[in-house]
Design a protein around this motif. Structure first.
Motif, PDB file in Angstrom:
ATOM      1  N   SER A  36     -76.109 -19.230 110.182  1.00 50.52           N
ATOM      2  CA  SER A  36     -76.314 -18.104 109.265  1.00 50.52           C
ATOM      3  C   SER A  36     -77.730 -18.107 108.703  1.00 50.52           C
ATOM      4  CB  SER A  36     -75.304 -18.164 108.118  1.00 50.52           C
ATOM      5  OG  SER A  36     -73.988 -18.111 108.609  1.00 50.52           O
ATOM      6  N   SER A  55     -83.438 -12.062 110.946  1.00 49.13           N
ATOM      7  CA  SER A  55     -83.144 -10.638 110.734  1.00 49.13           C
ATOM      8  C   SER A  55     -84.067  -9.974 109.715  1.00 49.13           C
ATOM      9  CB  SER A  55     -81.683 -10.466 110.299  1.00 49.13           C
ATOM     10  OG  SER A  55     -81.419 -11.182 109.117  1.00 49.13           O
ATOM     11  N   VAL A  73     -85.437  -6.391 110.599  1.00 44.66           N
ATOM     12  CA  VAL A  73     -85.051  -5.199 109.835  1.00 44.66           C
ATOM     13  C   VAL A  73     -86.306  -4.502 109.298  1.00 44.66           C
ATOM     14  CG1 VAL A  73     -83.824  -4.348 107.798  1.00 44.66           C
ATOM     15  CG2 VAL A  73     -82.783  -6.110 109.234  1.00 44.66           C
ATOM     16  N   HIS A  87     -80.848   0.621 105.010  1.00 40.11           N
ATOM     17  CA  HIS A  87     -79.576   0.014 104.602  1.00 40.11           C
ATOM     18  C   HIS A  87     -79.211  -1.184 105.476  1.00 40.11           C
ATOM     19  CE1 HIS A  87     -78.681   3.048 101.633  1.00 40.11           C
ATOM     20  NE2 HIS A  87     -78.883   4.011 102.524  1.00 40.11           N
ATOM     21  N   THR A  88     -79.856  -1.316 106.627  1.00 39.71           N
ATOM     22  CA  THR A  88     -79.591  -2.469 107.502  1.00 39.71           C
ATOM     23  C   THR A  88     -79.929  -3.779 106.800  1.00 39.71           C
ATOM     24  OG1 THR A  88     -80.256  -1.032 109.345  1.00 39.71           O
ATOM     25  CG2 THR A  88     -79.977  -3.361 109.840  1.00 39.71           C
ATOM     26  N   TYR A 144     -78.958  -4.808 104.091  1.00 38.52           N
ATOM     27  CA  TYR A 144     -77.797  -5.418 103.426  1.00 38.52           C
ATOM     28  C   TYR A 144     -77.191  -6.555 104.257  1.00 38.52           C
ATOM     29  CZ  TYR A 144     -77.762  -1.475 100.145  1.00 38.52           C
ATOM     30  OH  TYR A 144     -78.083  -0.576  99.196  1.00 38.52           O
ATOM     31  N   ILE A 145     -77.385  -6.484 105.584  1.00 39.78           N
ATOM     32  CA  ILE A 145     -76.766  -7.499 106.448  1.00 39.78           C
ATOM     33  C   ILE A 145     -77.300  -8.895 106.158  1.00 39.78           C
ATOM     34  CG2 ILE A 145     -76.471  -8.266 108.841  1.00 39.78           C
ATOM     35  CD1 ILE A 145     -76.373  -5.296 109.629  1.00 39.78           C
ATOM     36  N   PRO A 146     -78.611  -9.138 106.223  1.00 43.64           N
ATOM     37  CA  PRO A 146     -79.096 -10.493 105.913  1.00 43.64           C
ATOM     38  C   PRO A 146     -78.819 -10.907 104.473  1.00 43.64           C
ATOM     39  CG  PRO A 146     -80.939  -8.977 106.187  1.00 43.64           C
ATOM     40  CD  PRO A 146     -79.732  -8.261 106.675  1.00 43.64           C
ATOM     41  N   LEU A 191     -76.150 -10.106 102.584  1.00 44.33           N
ATOM     42  CA  LEU A 191     -74.752 -10.542 102.498  1.00 44.33           C
ATOM     43  C   LEU A 191     -74.522 -11.849 103.255  1.00 44.33           C
ATOM     44  CD1 LEU A 191     -72.883  -7.125 102.871  1.00 44.33           C
ATOM     45  CD2 LEU A 191     -73.082  -8.532 100.816  1.00 44.33           C
ATOM     46  N   LEU A 192     -75.174 -11.990 104.413  1.00 44.38           N
ATOM     47  CA  LEU A 192     -75.058 -13.245 105.158  1.00 44.38           C
ATOM     48  C   LEU A 192     -75.527 -14.419 104.307  1.00 44.38           C
ATOM     49  CD1 LEU A 192     -76.268 -12.415 108.791  1.00 44.38           C
ATOM     50  CD2 LEU A 192     -74.015 -13.263 108.116  1.00 44.38           C
TER      51      LEU A 192
END
Length: 544
Positions: free
Chosen positions: A23, A30, A34, A50-51, A53-55, A57-58
């Motif tokens: 992770s 990422s 991004v 908005h992409t 948000y992925i890293p 949250l990870l």
């Protein structure tokens, strides 16, 4: 089932260190990706931002609140002062715009990490609680799932310790004193130079696992600890124990209840024969293949190797089917059909009997539903072991299973043998009365094989008396047996019981039983045990 799945997912995706490393790598990778995606698609104006948000949250979920907050700040900077509002036009964002976004990103990273930590702690607490006995704090059978991680030695000595006078201690001195005694024994066993794992499978037994040197030496070491003088609250206690030992080679198999089959059997052998200890011996107990058979029984249940057959009980006056008895059969993949009198006695010597009874009950309930749906007003009986009857969880577990099915409980019958209820009559009365209050019928199976009188049995909530098949073998040749059976039927009826004669193989016997006013009969003369599909065909012709 949901809790188990939840914990497994937790262990796989949150608690494993390699997942955390992966992770962290994905987060580092990422963030610039991004940034590049947003930049080359025109800037922060468009939806691609908005992409990010992925890293975030990870980082929060897998790395914790501090990393989540840090990645939120970094993401805010990447999507903030160094990211144009519109790349083509070269316009920059307003400070309040990107600053607010940074705050939201940081909060999201921190909150997701904080929530992840709460999840970790709660699941750990649940796991600790479910893996320990609620009254003593000693690890229970759920802890077996974790043993593979803690025990790396391949050669082990397994011991089952039965506290033979556990009931006496509880009755005379109280349950709290007994629980403290178990705690003290657990402490003494686990605070040794030799590494030992202690598990409490039920109230009167402990399992001990230790790296094997020589099993006799290991047994002697264990006995010296158990023979230590003990007192609780300044009350001296005598511990009457029976130890069973077995050798176990731990390679790749997971630990389970069946791991302790041999040591359990050896401990029971020691207790019955008034021995302090006994090491499992193939020649002195039973053949090795029998125990290999038992070891595969749980797998047999899981893989549908077992199935039920149903034997009708016939109303002697009408000659119609009145009820069915559910009987388990085992079709082994390599050994073929295994007779129940070969494997059931072995299962009854272990805690696997609870799995067997639960499985039979559930399958019988499914059959009751089918009978109800086809308007066949028949009851089904299942056999209950004394080990079930004296299990403190049996009533609650049974009612939980029944609660999953919409059935008329008056159509369910539990068959208990005469000798079983005599082992602990007071406990048997309590449990059977609880079932009787739910309108479940109680049948006394194999009556006459023991030494109890019908007058004594009036203490129990019994609805049906089943006369043992041994009387039927020679009833037509011996007037004495005819007198015994006739007297039993007459007295049973006076006491309000229904009577079933089992083991009927000849017409002459059936005719005689009808003449002396026996209610029901069961045996090969009427019908052999049948599989479900054959039974339904049989019923369609018999009860029309």
């Amino acid at each position: 089932m949901q809790t188990k799945l939840y914990k497994e997912l937790y262990n796989i995706w949150i608690n494993r260190k390699d997942i955390k490393y992966i992770s962290g790598f994905l987060v580092l990778l990422s963030l610039p990706l991004v940034y590049a995606l947003v930049y080359f698609t025109g800037g922060i104006t468009y939806v691609y931002s908005h992409t990010m948000y992925i890293p975030i949250l990870l980082a929060g979920i897998f790395l914790g609140p501090r990393f989540g907050l840090m990645v939120g700040v970094i993401a805010g900077i990447l999507m903030g002062p160094i990211m144009p509002l519109n790349v083509t036009e070269g316009t920059n964002q307003a400070v309040t715009n990107w600053l607010y976004r940074m705050i939201i990103f940081s909060l999201m990273g921190f909150i997701s990490g904080f929530a992840s930590n709460i999840l970790r702690n709660n699941v750990k607490k649940i796991d600790d609680l479910s893996s320990k006995d609620s009254e003593t704090g000693i690890p229970n059978t759920n802890y077996l799932r974790q043993l593979k991680k803690h025990i790396t030695e391949p050669d082990l000595s397994l011991f089952s310790i039965i506290i033979s006078n556990s009931n006496n201690i509880k009755d005379v001195l109280g349950v709290d004193v007994y629980h403290q005694l178990l705690k003290d024994i657990h402490i003494d066993l686990t605070h040794q130079k030799r590494k030992m794992v202690v598990i409490q499978p039920d109230k009167g037994m402990l399992w001990v696992i230790m790296p094997r040197t020589n099993i006799l030496d290991d047994l002697f070491f264990l006995e010296t600890i158990l023979e230590k003088s003990r007192s609780v609250h300044h009350i001296p206690l005598y511990v009457d124990y029976a130890i069973g030992g077995s050798i176990y080679t731990h390679l790749t198999d997971d630990f389970s209840i069946s791991t302790f089959i041999e040591s359990d059997v050896a401990a029971r052998h020691a207790q019955i024969n008034n021995l302090p200890s006994f090491i499992f011996d193939d020649g002195k107990l039973k053949k090795r293949q029998d125990y290999e058979l038992v070891s595969g029984f749980k797998k047999a249940l899981d893989e549908n190797q077992t199935f039920l057959v149903f034997q009708p009980k016939i109303h002697l006056k009408t000659k119609k089917v009145h009820a069915l008895e559910a009987l388990i059969r085992w079709n082994h993949p390599t050994k073929g059909i295994i007779p129940p009198d070969r494997f059931i006695p072995l299962i009854e010597e272990t805690k696997l009997i609870h799995l067997l009874t639960d499985w039979v009950l559930e399958e019988a309930l499914k059959m009751l539903i089918k009978l109800q749906n086809t308007q066949k007003d028949l009851s089904i009986s299942i056999n209950i072991s004394c080990k079930n009857l004296y299990d403190p969880q049996f009533y609650a577990r049974t009612m939980s299973i029944i609660g999953r099915y919409e059935v008329d409980l008056s159509k369910l019958e539990f068959e208990i043998t005469e000798t079983q209820i005599m082992k602990n009559p007071d406990e048997a009365i309590k449990v059977l009365k609880a079932f009787s209050k739910k309108k479940i019928k109680i049948s006394l199976d194999d009556f006459g094989s023991g030494y109890s009188s019908l007058a004594y049995l009036t203490r129990f909530p019994i609805d049906v008396i089943k006369i043992d098949r041994m009387f039927m073998k020679s009833i037509m040749e011996k007037p004495q047996i005819q007198q015994i059976v006739a007297s039993t039927i007459n007295l049973s009826k006076e006491l309000g019981y229904l009577v079933v004669a089992e083991g009927i193989e000849e017409e002459e016997t059936a005719v005689y039983l009808e003449s002396i006013d026996c209610d029901y009969a069961q045996g090969y003369y009427f019908a052999k045990p049948m599989k479900e599909e054959d039974l339904l065909t049989y019923l369609s012709t018999q009860n029309n």
